[in-house]
Enzyme design. Structure first.
Site, PDB file in Angstrom:
ATOM      1  N   PRO A   1      33.321 -13.611   5.980  1.00 51.33           N
ATOM      2  CG  PRO A   1      34.246 -11.948   5.085  1.00 51.33           C
ATOM      3  CD  PRO A   1      34.107 -12.868   5.110  1.00 51.33           C
TER       4      PRO A   1
ATOM      5  CG  LEU B   1      24.257 -20.100  10.840  1.00 51.75           C
ATOM      6  CD1 LEU B   1      24.046 -18.975  10.060  1.00 51.75           C
ATOM      7  CD2 LEU B   1      25.884 -19.145  11.006  1.00 51.75           C
TER       8      LEU B   1
ATOM      9  CB  ALA C   1      26.943 -24.862  17.727  1.00 56.24           C
TER      10      ALA C   1
ATOM     11  CG  LEU D   1      28.683 -21.815  22.158  1.00 57.41           C
ATOM     12  CD1 LEU D   1      29.661 -22.443  21.720  1.00 57.41           C
ATOM     13  CD2 LEU D   1      29.112 -21.873  23.725  1.00 57.41           C
TER      14      LEU D   1
ATOM     15  CB  CYS E   1      33.004 -17.272  14.709  1.00 58.60           C
ATOM     16  SG  CYS E   1      33.892 -17.338  13.359  1.00 58.60           S
TER      17      CYS E   1
HETATM   18  P1  NAD Z   1      41.333 -16.741   7.564  1.00 61.03           P
HETATM   19  O1  NAD Z   1      40.671 -15.751   7.279  1.00 61.03           O
HETATM   20  O2  NAD Z   1      42.083 -17.200   9.228  1.00 61.03           O
HETATM   21  O3  NAD Z   1      41.794 -17.789   6.918  1.00 61.03           O
HETATM   22  C1  NAD Z   1      40.963 -17.830   5.872  1.00 61.03           C
HETATM   23  C2  NAD Z   1      42.171 -18.122   4.757  1.00 61.03           C
HETATM   24  O4  NAD Z   1      41.433 -17.551   3.516  1.00 61.03           O
HETATM   25  C3  NAD Z   1      43.088 -16.718   4.507  1.00 61.03           C
HETATM   26  O5  NAD Z   1      44.608 -16.629   4.602  1.00 61.03           O
HETATM   27  C4  NAD Z   1      42.650 -16.335   2.880  1.00 61.03           C
HETATM   28  O6  NAD Z   1      43.773 -15.822   2.164  1.00 61.03           O
HETATM   29  C5  NAD Z   1      42.704 -17.835   2.245  1.00 61.03           C
HETATM   30  N1  NAD Z   1      41.778 -18.063   0.972  1.00 61.03           N
HETATM   31  C6  NAD Z   1      40.193 -16.874   0.920  1.00 61.03           C
HETATM   32  N2  NAD Z   1      40.142 -16.831  -0.106  1.00 61.03           N
HETATM   33  C7  NAD Z   1      40.813 -17.576  -1.276  1.00 61.03           C
HETATM   34  C8  NAD Z   1      40.603 -18.814  -2.347  1.00 61.03           C
HETATM   35  N3  NAD Z   1      39.774 -18.217  -2.751  1.00 61.03           N
HETATM   36  N4  NAD Z   1      41.714 -19.366  -2.511  1.00 61.03           N
HETATM   37  C9  NAD Z   1      42.569 -19.338  -1.935  1.00 61.03           C
HETATM   38  N5  NAD Z   1      42.659 -19.300  -0.805  1.00 61.03           N
HETATM   39  C10 NAD Z   1      41.753 -18.621  -0.114  1.00 61.03           C
HETATM   40  O7  NAD Z   1      39.757 -17.545   8.670  1.00 61.03           O
HETATM   41  P2  NAD Z   1      39.331 -18.506   9.986  1.00 61.03           P
HETATM   42  O8  NAD Z   1      39.414 -17.503  11.130  1.00 61.03           O
HETATM   43  O9  NAD Z   1      40.000 -19.623   9.490  1.00 61.03           O
HETATM   44  O10 NAD Z   1      37.929 -18.487   9.175  1.00 61.03           O
HETATM   45  C11 NAD Z   1      37.846 -19.846   8.011  1.00 61.03           C
HETATM   46  C12 NAD Z   1      36.468 -20.114   8.270  1.00 61.03           C
HETATM   47  O11 NAD Z   1      36.475 -20.949   9.573  1.00 61.03           O
HETATM   48  C13 NAD Z   1      35.418 -18.858   8.267  1.00 61.03           C
HETATM   49  O12 NAD Z   1      34.061 -19.182   7.587  1.00 61.03           O
HETATM   50  C14 NAD Z   1      35.071 -18.673  10.253  1.00 61.03           C
HETATM   51  O13 NAD Z   1      33.529 -18.933  10.203  1.00 61.03           O
HETATM   52  C15 NAD Z   1      34.865 -20.617  10.149  1.00 61.03           C
HETATM   53  N6  NAD Z   1      34.934 -20.652  11.651  1.00 61.03           N
HETATM   54  C16 NAD Z   1      36.583 -20.408  12.741  1.00 61.03           C
HETATM   55  C17 NAD Z   1      36.840 -20.249  13.541  1.00 61.03           C
HETATM   56  C18 NAD Z   1      38.488 -19.653  14.197  1.00 61.03           C
HETATM   57  O14 NAD Z   1      38.131 -20.212  15.651  1.00 61.03           O
HETATM   58  N7  NAD Z   1      38.211 -19.031  13.779  1.00 61.03           N
HETATM   59  C19 NAD Z   1      35.906 -21.809  14.190  1.00 61.03           C
HETATM   60  C20 NAD Z   1      35.746 -22.018  13.596  1.00 61.03           C
HETATM   61  C21 NAD Z   1      35.376 -22.322  12.770  1.00 61.03           C
HETATM   62  C1  UGA Z   2      33.793 -20.020  19.434  1.00 59.65           C
HETATM   63  C2  UGA Z   2      32.892 -21.634  19.265  1.00 59.65           C
HETATM   64  O1  UGA Z   2      33.207 -21.295  20.779  1.00 59.65           O
HETATM   65  C3  UGA Z   2      33.485 -22.032  18.798  1.00 59.65           C
HETATM   66  O2  UGA Z   2      32.750 -23.370  19.129  1.00 59.65           O
HETATM   67  C4  UGA Z   2      33.874 -21.907  17.298  1.00 59.65           C
HETATM   68  O3  UGA Z   2      33.494 -22.939  16.861  1.00 59.65           O
HETATM   69  C5  UGA Z   2      34.452 -20.798  17.063  1.00 59.65           C
HETATM   70  O4  UGA Z   2      33.683 -19.640  17.755  1.00 59.65           O
HETATM   71  C6  UGA Z   2      33.930 -20.036  15.651  1.00 59.65           C
HETATM   72  O5  UGA Z   2      33.125 -20.499  15.335  1.00 59.65           O
HETATM   73  O6  UGA Z   2      34.222 -19.663  15.352  1.00 59.65           O
HETATM   74  P1  UGA Z   2      36.653 -18.669  19.767  1.00 59.65           P
HETATM   75  O7  UGA Z   2      35.529 -16.817  19.068  1.00 59.65           O
HETATM   76  O8  UGA Z   2      37.240 -19.042  19.308  1.00 59.65           O
HETATM   77  O9  UGA Z   2      35.416 -19.902  19.484  1.00 59.65           O
HETATM   78  O10 UGA Z   2      36.487 -17.629  20.947  1.00 59.65           O
HETATM   79  P2  UGA Z   2      35.573 -18.734  22.428  1.00 59.65           P
HETATM   80  O11 UGA Z   2      36.153 -18.968  23.393  1.00 59.65           O
HETATM   81  O12 UGA Z   2      34.014 -19.211  22.367  1.00 59.65           O
HETATM   82  O13 UGA Z   2      35.852 -17.108  23.289  1.00 59.65           O
HETATM   83  C7  UGA Z   2      34.609 -16.238  22.321  1.00 59.65           C
HETATM   84  C8  UGA Z   2      34.657 -14.763  22.692  1.00 59.65           C
HETATM   85  O14 UGA Z   2      33.955 -14.751  24.530  1.00 59.65           O
HETATM   86  C9  UGA Z   2      35.852 -14.921  23.742  1.00 59.65           C
HETATM   87  O15 UGA Z   2      36.437 -12.687  23.250  1.00 59.65           O
HETATM   88  C10 UGA Z   2      35.929 -14.343  25.294  1.00 59.65           C
HETATM   89  O16 UGA Z   2      36.626 -13.918  26.357  1.00 59.65           O
HETATM   90  C11 UGA Z   2      34.176 -14.917  25.243  1.00 59.65           C
HETATM   91  N1  UGA Z   2      33.358 -15.233  26.321  1.00 59.65           N
HETATM   92  C12 UGA Z   2      33.884 -16.366  26.179  1.00 59.65           C
HETATM   93  C13 UGA Z   2      33.524 -14.636  27.973  1.00 59.65           C
HETATM   94  O17 UGA Z   2      33.041 -13.674  27.746  1.00 59.65           O
HETATM   95  N2  UGA Z   2      33.169 -15.456  28.769  1.00 59.65           N
HETATM   96  C14 UGA Z   2      32.922 -17.470  28.887  1.00 59.65           C
HETATM   97  O18 UGA Z   2      32.674 -17.485  29.323  1.00 59.65           O
HETATM   98  C15 UGA Z   2      33.169 -17.176  27.314  1.00 59.65           C
END
Ligand code: NAD
Ligand code: UGA
Length: 475
Positions: free
Chosen positions: A96, A227, A229, A233, A282
């Site tokens: 975060p 970052l 990408a 978006l 994100c």
């Molecule tokens: P999340 O908060 O859902 O999960 C992270 C987990 O890691 C938590 O359950 C936490 O307890 C655990 N954790 C933290 N430190 C730890 C440690 N030292 N040992 C063991 N467990 C530990 O986060 P997320 O949404 O899965 O995102 C994770 C990463 O992936 C972030 O960098 C995010 O930017 C990236 N990402 C997220 C998405 C998404 O759609 N959420 C998509 C692509 C990339």
């Molecule tokens: C986004 C990216 O799409 C993923 O490729 C990436 O891996 C991820 O972030 C990440 O790094 O966490 P996500 O946030 O899960 O995925 O969902 P999106 O579908 O991208 O939507 C993000 C937000 O944009 C939502 O609130 C959605 O409602 C909004 N959105 C999306 C719009 O308002 N308009 C659109 O046309 C598309």
């Protein structure tokens, strides 16, 4: 050297760690995968016998968990044991925005990545491939590497036995479509400087993904591409949202504009849905991090450019709450409003940075009584997000804003002045307008921030309708 990967450990059982490891386990049944987390409650939910208790809602996820859990996919808090057994370790922890210290409000807090690196350094054995799956600032691999080896220097015996190879393998899944995104990705990105380590990770993905979709780069390009990408978006959403306001005052229709521009293959048709602003954990934090990195390198114009994407997003949320209040005769004090949808998009229970949070807070601040309904978000999460306890009954004598959870849209509509659609859940497309309108006060409003209202039927029941980006009421 040729690596045979048998045992994989993923640190972080969150929205990325859980689904991505579930899909690898499903596609590579010869690999043993342990997903570890510090959070006992989360791990217990992943291990729950009732699959509707899984901590993450994703279409298709529970079927995979049912197939693989206990066979080659395990969830545990025993980091020590599973890090020691692993040939390959994914770091998939939260990253975060920093809330204090240098870079607060912009830079990424690497606290959890640092802790993971220390744990790996301490417990891993032999040659280990460490994969950055979390989204990280460019050059974080350098930090991870120095932590992995710095800890070892204290212990010469260990350092002879341990060796680490770091790869960047950012995740591009979107919530709500995670399983499909993981099974059929547009591309897989692997950055690294060790040929054998890259090959080892590539061979895992190549089990189900065509090799021409697997892009291999240096570490820094892979880290930065993730970052960028997300920034591109999010920029599209801010662009279309800024134009939604222009459509509303000029008589144009944002859906027509999006369709017309999207047909140009150079622009493309996806990600042009105007809405209440982007949410999710994100986009905001990744762009803020990009802004921070640009400033760090003295690129102030680049930083300001990306900062605007965030500002438009905040403005869109404020604009929507203000116009709701204005249309309801300039005040919502004591009025009941139905909030339909609280997650940041459909098909997820995730509410992180959901536009619903800001919009609900603004309406509560103005004295509204909100009936909130979402098919997947639990009341205790809403309570935390709004930082306000749920009311058991609304206090009619009080001018203070309040909220209550409704178990369906018809309950949410009771005595309400307006239906405010904030998430595009499919079930909102099939509403019994007669039933819902009978429960509401007049004049009754629909505020559709997601362009989901497709039926002309609601007009028959006397609703005033405002739809995002629709200029039909102009002038
Ligand atoms: P999340 O908060 O859902 O999960 C992270 C987990 O890691 C938590 O359950 C936490 O307890 C655990 N954790 C933290 N430190 C730890 C440690 N030292 N040992 C063991 N467990 C530990 O986060 P997320 O949404 O899965 O995102 C994770 C990463 O992936 C972030 O960098 C995010 O930017 C990236 N990402 C997220 C998405 C998404 O759609 N959420 C998509 C692509 C990339
Ligand atoms: C986004 C990216 O799409 C993923 O490729 C990436 O891996 C991820 O972030 C990440 O790094 O966490 P996500 O946030 O899960 O995925 O969902 P999106 O579908 O991208 O939507 C993000 C937000 O944009 C939502 O609130 C959605 O409602 C909004 N959105 C999306 C719009 O308002 N308009 C659109 O046309 C598309």
């Amino acid at each position: 050297m040729n690596y045979q990967i048998k045992n994989i450990c993923c640190i972080g059982a969150g929205y990325v760690g859980g689904p991505s490891m579930a899909v690898i386990a499903d596609k590579c049944i010869d690999k043993i995968i342990n997903v570890v987390d510090l959070n006992q409650e989360r791990i217990d939910l992943w291990n729950s016998s009732d699959l509707s208790d899984l901590p993450i809602y994703e279409p298709g996820l529970k079927e995979i968990i049912k197939r693989r859990r206990g066979k080659n996919l395990y969830f545990s808090t025993d980091l020590k044991k599973h890090l020691a057994e692993a040939d390959m370790i994914f770091i998939s922890v939260n990253t975060p925005t920093k809330t204090k210290g240098i870079g607060a409000g912009e830079a990424i807090d690497l606290k959890w990545v640092e802790a993971s690196s220390r744990q790996i350094s301490q417990y891993a054995k032999g040659k280990t491939i460490v994969v950055e799956k979390s989204t990280l600032p460019v050059r974080t691999a350098e930090t991870i590497k120095s932590i992995l080896y710095a800890t070892l220097k204290k212990d010469n015996y260990d350092s002879e036995l341990k060796e680490f190879f770091i790869l960047s393998n950012p995740e591009f899944l979107a919530e709500g479509t995670a399983i499909n995104d993981l099974e059929n990705p547009d591309r897989i990105l692997i950055g690294g400087d060790n040929y054998d380590a890259i090959k080892a990770l590539e061979s895992i993905y190549a089990t189900w993904i065509k090799k021409d979709k697997i892009i291999k780069t240096d570490l820094w390009s892979a880290e930065l591409s993730k970052l960028i990408a997300n920034a591109f978006l999010a920029q599209r959403i801010s662009s279309i949202n800024s134009i939604s306001a222009l459509c509303e005052v000029t008589g144009a229709d944002i859906k027509e504009v999006a369709n017309a521009i999207g047909k140009d293959t150079r622009i493309g048709e996806f990600f042009l849905n105007s809405g209440p602003g982007f949410g999710g954990s994100c986009f905001k934090k990744d762009i803020l991090n990009l802004v921070y990195i640009c400033k760090y390198y003295g690129l102030y114009e680049t930083a300001n450019y990306w900062q605007k994407v965030i500002e438009i997003n905040i403005w869109q949320q404020e604009r929507i709450s203000n116009l709701i209040i204005n249309k309801l005769f300039g005040t919502v004090v004591g009025k009941r409003l139905s909030i339909l949808g609280f997650s940041f998009k459909k098909n997820t229970n995730d509410t992180r940075e959901s536009p619903a949070i800001k919009i609900c807070k603004n309406l509560i601040e103005e004295g509204a009584k909100l009936n909130i309904y979402d098919p997947k978000v639990k009341p205790k999460i809403i309570e935390k997000d709004l930082n306000l306890k749920e009311s058991i009954e609304f206090d009619k004598s009080s001018e203070l804003g309040e909220w209550k959870f409704a178990s369906n849209i018809y309950e949410a509509a009771i005595d309400s002045d307006a239906l405010i659609f904030l998430t595009e859940w499919e079930e909102f497309k099939i509403i019994n307008w007669k039933k819902i309108s009978e429960r509401m006060r007049t004049p009754k409003w629909i505020f559709d921030t997601r362009s989901i209202y497709l039926s002309k039927e609601a007009e028959k029941y006397g609703f005033n309708i405002w739809m995002i980006g629709e200029g039909k009421n102009y002038p």
